[in-house]
Structure formats: structure tokens, C-alpha cells
Design a protein around this motif. Structure first.
Motif, short mmCIF file in Angstrom:
data_model
loop_
_atom_site.label_atom_id
_atom_site.label_comp_id
_atom_site.label_asym_id
_atom_site.label_seq_id
_atom_site.Cartn_x
_atom_site.Cartn_y
_atom_site.Cartn_z
N UNK A 98 15.17 11.31 37.44
CA UNK A 98 14.82 9.87 37.82
C UNK A 98 13.92 9.66 39.09
N UNK A 99 14.39 10.66 40.36
CA UNK A 99 13.78 10.67 41.41
C UNK A 99 12.49 11.15 41.34
N UNK A 100 12.35 12.11 40.32
CA UNK A 100 10.82 12.72 40.22
C UNK A 100 9.76 11.57 39.64
N UNK A 101 10.35 10.66 38.82
CA UNK A 101 9.68 9.83 38.13
C UNK A 101 9.31 8.83 39.07
N UNK A 102 10.28 8.46 40.05
CA UNK A 102 10.04 7.53 40.86
C UNK A 102 9.21 7.79 42.06
N UNK A 104 6.76 10.12 41.65
CA UNK A 104 5.48 10.23 41.28
C UNK A 104 4.75 8.85 41.02
N UNK A 105 5.60 7.95 40.55
CA UNK A 105 5.13 6.59 40.45
C UNK A 105 4.68 5.89 41.71
N UNK A 106 5.48 6.09 42.88
CA UNK A 106 5.14 5.36 44.09
C UNK A 106 4.00 6.20 44.75
N UNK A 107 3.99 7.51 44.71
CA UNK A 107 3.03 8.24 45.56
C UNK A 107 1.67 8.46 45.00
N UNK A 110 -3.43 6.86 41.58
CA UNK A 110 -4.15 6.52 40.19
C UNK A 110 -3.43 5.38 39.40
N UNK A 111 -2.19 5.06 39.96
CA UNK A 111 -1.52 4.03 39.00
C UNK A 111 -1.92 2.56 39.65
N UNK A 112 -1.96 1.53 38.81
CA UNK A 112 -1.83 0.14 39.38
C UNK A 112 -0.68 -0.32 39.81
N UNK A 113 -0.53 -1.62 40.19
CA UNK A 113 0.57 -2.24 40.59
C UNK A 113 1.32 -2.39 39.21
N UNK A 114 1.01 -2.69 38.10
CA UNK A 114 1.67 -2.87 36.94
C UNK A 114 2.32 -1.62 36.81
N UNK A 115 1.46 -0.44 36.53
CA UNK A 115 1.97 0.81 36.20
C UNK A 115 2.96 1.39 37.16
N UNK A 116 3.04 1.28 38.34
CA UNK A 116 3.99 1.66 39.28
C UNK A 116 5.34 0.92 39.24
N UNK A 117 5.47 -0.57 38.96
CA UNK A 117 6.46 -1.16 38.45
C UNK A 117 6.99 -0.56 37.32
N UNK A 118 6.13 -0.19 36.16
CA UNK A 118 6.88 0.28 35.03
C UNK A 118 7.50 1.62 35.29
N UNK A 119 7.05 2.44 36.09
CA UNK A 119 7.65 3.87 36.24
C UNK A 119 8.80 3.47 37.14
N UNK A 120 8.74 2.70 38.20
CA UNK A 120 10.16 2.37 38.94
C UNK A 120 11.30 1.77 38.16
N UNK A 121 10.80 1.19 37.11
CA UNK A 121 11.79 0.42 36.05
C UNK A 121 12.55 1.54 35.20
N UNK A 122 11.52 2.36 34.63
CA UNK A 122 11.96 3.55 33.89
C UNK A 122 12.94 4.45 34.66
#
Length: 504
Positions: A98-102, A104-107, A110-122
Motif C-alpha cells: 500500500x505504501x509503495x502504491x501511495x 508512486x501515485x503521489x510522486x 505522469x499522473x493527472x489529479x484524477x489518477x492520483x486520487x485513484x491510486x491513493x484510494x486503492x
């Protein structure tokens, strides 16, 4: 024991029936609110979450198998070590993922705001769902208690509906994602309040090694099984895009609920198997009562309900989900595949337990790889032929048929060593499938040709014809399994529970 299994099945299926009914309504409303493109993205995110649950390195399965096994041998200390060691390893590994995905999503830039929110939720769902799954496993494996999980499962379905429907309507797919995370967190808290399990730091390296040794091969088997069930969606989102995956969700309408319902019934049976095998010194034929009657019962139930779904679901899509109409052909191609998944619910668990006792778990992986290769190869080929998502659905059904047939055949050879008994069992499970498939195709064809415009009239006529066919099917099932007596036993069990309540 028989009444215990019937009662457990009743509890789980009562909850599952509520969950699936509410879930179908929730899915229909959410699909109605969302464009197929965004719904396809949500399905893709759930595939990521699905595979994240395997971060436990096999301890989940080792825990679920050895805990009741040691209880069957009255080794309380070993059972306690298995519980705490399993929880510790599973929680730590899930947190790392979970920390790895978090991060990756934040840092990642290449991700949009929507994609960042999606990865944080996951990432959040990885942790919360792992806690719920463990506590559910412990409650059923350690206590053989299905009441708490049934009540909380039913309550969660209602809360999920009340949260996700308005949040999706108001905030689109972002509301769906954040609402899902909120509900999951709430029920982690509820589970820890209600369960009697408490982590006591009884961690044992030998118990961890034992669980991984037993569970890792089972995990590989489960991952392969998961691939068989999800590789179609992976192919679609990779080759055809999120919008096509959203339309492909039509294939799961009703069928997923039906499969989930019989899966709950199967899960009520499974915890009793390791203890039974332990008491009989790993003698596989002792599990016959867990294979023959439940499998025949599941096969007939699946066939009857799939027949009804073949009539009802396309009419619902045409009337209520016109944006997803491209998924109807895929639905027809995919529907028979649910039967082959349903008939191996108990067989799969039996085969795992028997092969573990004989140290042959790896053979399951070998037999699963072939259907996966076939499904991928046929899926890509059918897409190239221009068959779109219907081609992928057909490839999945062919793969499910091969996988289900092999697993059922192999399991019955262990449990039913007599060849004549084995062949009679296989024939009893498979023959009704071909009859029902033929009749269903004729009913659907008749409705489309004779009543093409009036959807309600068509559906009513088709259901009436279907009912006339299902009545003799029910009596045949009773002749083979005595299911009417089981229904009577269930009614009597419910009556006794109400009598106890009145006395109190």
C-alpha cells in the motif's frame, strides 16, 4: 454436523442474498450514472486491488488450512501461533504494498489529479480490505461462526448502497472511489469492535514457515485462478480501452451476483473439510459428502438462474442502460462460463486440501496455465477478427469450460476412486448443462424473432416458458439430492431459532 452445515449455509446465503440483491441495484444505478469510459476505469482499478490481496505470500491460505486442522487435533497452542503469525505477516506485507502504491501515485509526475486520487484510494483499500478479510477468515476458520460475518456483510451492503449511490450521482467517479474507501474504513472499525480475535504477539517463525510452505503453492493456484477470471478484462482495457471494458461489465450483471451467492454457500462447507481430513488420517474419500451432493446442487441452481438471467438482463440493458448496449452480445457469450466456475466451488477446495496432504500442490498450477494461455490466445485472435468484446467473452467461456471440467474430473478421481461412481457423478453434473443451454438458446431466439419490439411482453412470455421447463428440473434435482428435505430442515432450523427468541 449436517445440521451445522445447513445452518451455516442458511446464515451465509441469507446475508449473501441481501448483499447480492442490493449489489445488483447499486451496480445498475452506478452504471446508469457513469459513462462506460469512467466505469471501465473503475473496473480496471479494482483489478489492481484484487491482485494486491495476494501480498500475504500464501499465509492466508496456510492459516485457513492449518488453523482448523490443529483444532481438529486439539492443539490449541499451535492454533494460537498460526492465528497471530498469519495476521502479522499478512498485515506487514499488505502495508508495504500500500505504501509503495501511495508513494508512486503521489510522486510520479505522469499522473493527472484524477489518477492520483485513484491510486491513493486503492492504497487505502488495500489495508482496510486486508483487515476485513483476515477477521472474516478467522471468524469462520477458528470459531466456525458465520453469524457475525453474515450480519456485517448484509449491513455493509446496505451502507454501501446508501453511500455510493448519492456520492456517485453528485460527484461522478470520484464520489464512487472516495465513498468506497469511506465504507471500507467504517467496517474495519466495526469488525475490530465485534470480533473476539485479539493480536497477542504469539509470533512463531516455524508457524510462518509452515503457512508459507503450505499456502504459497495454494496462492499460486489462486493467482492463476484469478488470472483465468480477470485476463479477459486485462485484455480489453489494454487492447480496446476503458470504454469497452465499461460495456463489458454487462457480462457480470446478475451472473456475478449468482456466483457470489453460491460461493457463500461453498464457503460455509469449506472450513469443515480440513478437520474432517485430519480426523480420518488424510483419507480423501472421506470428503465425498462435501463433493457429490453440493456440486450437483450448485450445478442445478446455477443452470436455473442462468436461464432466467439470459432472458432478464438483456431487457434491462435495452431499457435502463442504453449506453452499455454493446455489451449484450458479450453477455450471451459469457453467461455459460459461470456454470463451469460454479461447479468447482467445493471441488477446488477439496483438491487443494488433498494435494497439500500429498505434497502435490504444484500440479494445480500446471493445469491452470493451459487455460490461461488458451484464453489469452483466443482473446487476442478474436479481437483481431473484429469480434470485439464478444470475442473476448467467448474466449473466456471456452477457458472456463476447460478449467472447470479438468478440476472437477481430477477432484472426483481422488474422492470417488470407483470408476463407475466417478463417471455417473460427472454425467449427472454435465448432462443438464447441455440440455439447459439448448433450451435457453431456443427461448431467446423465439422471443427475438416473434416479439422483437415489445420488450415487456417478450420477457413475460419467455419467463413463462422457462418456468414450465424448470419445474421438472427441480423434481429431478430432488430425486438426486433430496434437496426438498434440506429445505424442510432449513425451515425447521429457522423455526427453532424463532422459538428460542420467543422463550427468551
Amino acid at each position: 454436523m449436517r445440521e451445522k452445515i445447513i445452518t451455516d449455509t442458511l446464515l451465509l446465503n441469507s446475508s449473501a442474498l441481501l448483499c447480492q440483491g442490493v449489489g445488483i441495484a447499486q451496480t445498475l444505478l452506478i452504471m446508469h450514472f457513469l459513462d462506460p469510459y469512467f466505469y471501465g476505469i473503475w473496473i480496471g482499478l479494482n483489478i489492481v486491488l484484487m491482485y494486491a490481496t495476494y501480498a500475504h505470500l500464501g499465509t492466508e491460505y496456510g492459516f485457513a488450512i492449518r488453523l482448523p486442522y490443529y483444532q481438529g487435533q486439539n492443539k490449541a497452542e499451535e492454533a494460537l501461533k498460526i492465528s497471530d503469525s498469519g495476521y502479522f505477516v499478512w498485515s506487514i506485507m499488505t502495508a508495504i504494498c500500500a505504501v509503495s502504491v501511495l508513494v508512486y501515485g503521489i510522486c510520479s509526475p505522469k499522473f493527472s489529479e484524477f489518477e492520483r486520487i485513484a491510486l491513493i484510494v486503492i492504497a487505502g483499500l488495500m489495508i482496510s480490505e486486508q483487515q476485513i478479510i483476515f477477521l472474516t477468515r478467522w471468524q469462520s476458520s477458528a470459531l466456525k461462526d458465520f453469524k457475525l460475518s453474515s450480519v456485517l456483510s448484509g449491513l455493509r451492503s446496505l451502507v454501501t448502497f446508501c453511500v455510493l449511490v448519492p456520492t456517485t450521482y453528485l460527484f461522478d467517479v470520484k464520489g464512487l472511489m472516495l465513498g468506497t474507501l469511506l465504507v471500507s474504513i467504517i467496517f474495519v472499525i466495526v469488525w475490530w469492535i465485534k470480533t473476539s480475535y485479539r493480536f497477542r504477539f504469539r509470533i512463531s517463525i516455524s508457524s510462518i514457515i509452515e503457512m508459507i510452505r503450505i499456502g504459497f503453492p495454494v496462492m499460486l493456484v489462486c493467482i492463476c485462478g484469478q488470472l483465468i477470471e480477470t485476463v479477459d478484462r486485462i485484455l480489453i482495457i489494454s487492447l480496446l480501452g476503458p470504454a469497452s471494458l465499461g460495456c463489458y461489465a454487462v457480462t457480470g450483471l446478475g451472473g456475478n451476483a449468482l456466483y457470489g451467492l453460491v460461493s457463500q454457500a461453498g464457503s460455509a462447507i469449506s472450513p469443515h473439510m480440513p478437520g474432517e481430513l485430519g480426523r480420518n488420517n488424510d483419507f480423501a474419500p472421506c470428503l465425498k459428502k462435501y463433493l457429490v451432493k453440493p456440486t450437483v446442487l450448485f450445478s442445478y441452481i446455477m443452470l436455473a438462474l442462468l436461464m432466467i438471467l439470459a432472458i432478464v438482463v438483456p431487457l434491462i440493458v435495452l431499457k435502463f442502460l442504453p449506453k452499455y448496449i454493446l455489451g449484450i452480445k458479450a453477455f450471451y457469450c459469457f453467461l455459460p462460463g459461470f456454470f463451469f466456475l460454479g461447479i468447482i466451488l467445493t471441488a477446488n477446495n477439496i483438491l487443494n486440501i488433498v494435494l497439500i496432504s500429498r505434497k502435490r500442490q504444484r500440479w494445480l498450477v500446471y493445469f491452470q496455465v493451459i487455460p490461461i494461455i488458451i484464453e489469452v490466445g483466443l482473446g487476442v485472435w478474436f479481437i483481431q477478427l473484429g469480434w470485439n468484446i464478444a470475442g473476448v467473452a467467448l474466449a473466456s467461456t471456452i477457458s472456463y469450460a476447460l478449467y472447470g471440467g479438468v478440476i472437477l474430473w481430477w477432484t472426483s478421481r481422488y474422492v470417488l476412486p470407483d470408476w463407475q461412481e466417478h463417471l455417473v457423478f460427472m454425467g449427472e453434473v454435465m448432462t443438464p448443462f447441455f440440455i439447459v443451454l439448448t433450451v435457453s438458446c431456443l427461448i431467446v431466439w423465439f422471443g427475438q424473432k416473434v416479439i422483437p419490439q415489445h420488450l415487456l411482453l417478450r420477457g413475460c412470455v419467455q419467463l413463462i416458458v422457462c418456468t414450465f421447463f424448470l419445474i421438472p428440473l427441480a423434481f429431478r434435482l430432488n430425486c438426486k439430492t433430496g434437496v426438498f428435505n434440506d429445505v424442510k430442515a432449513i425451515i425447521e432450523a429457522v423455526a427453532r431459532r424463532f422459538q428460542k427468541i420467543e422463550i427468551v
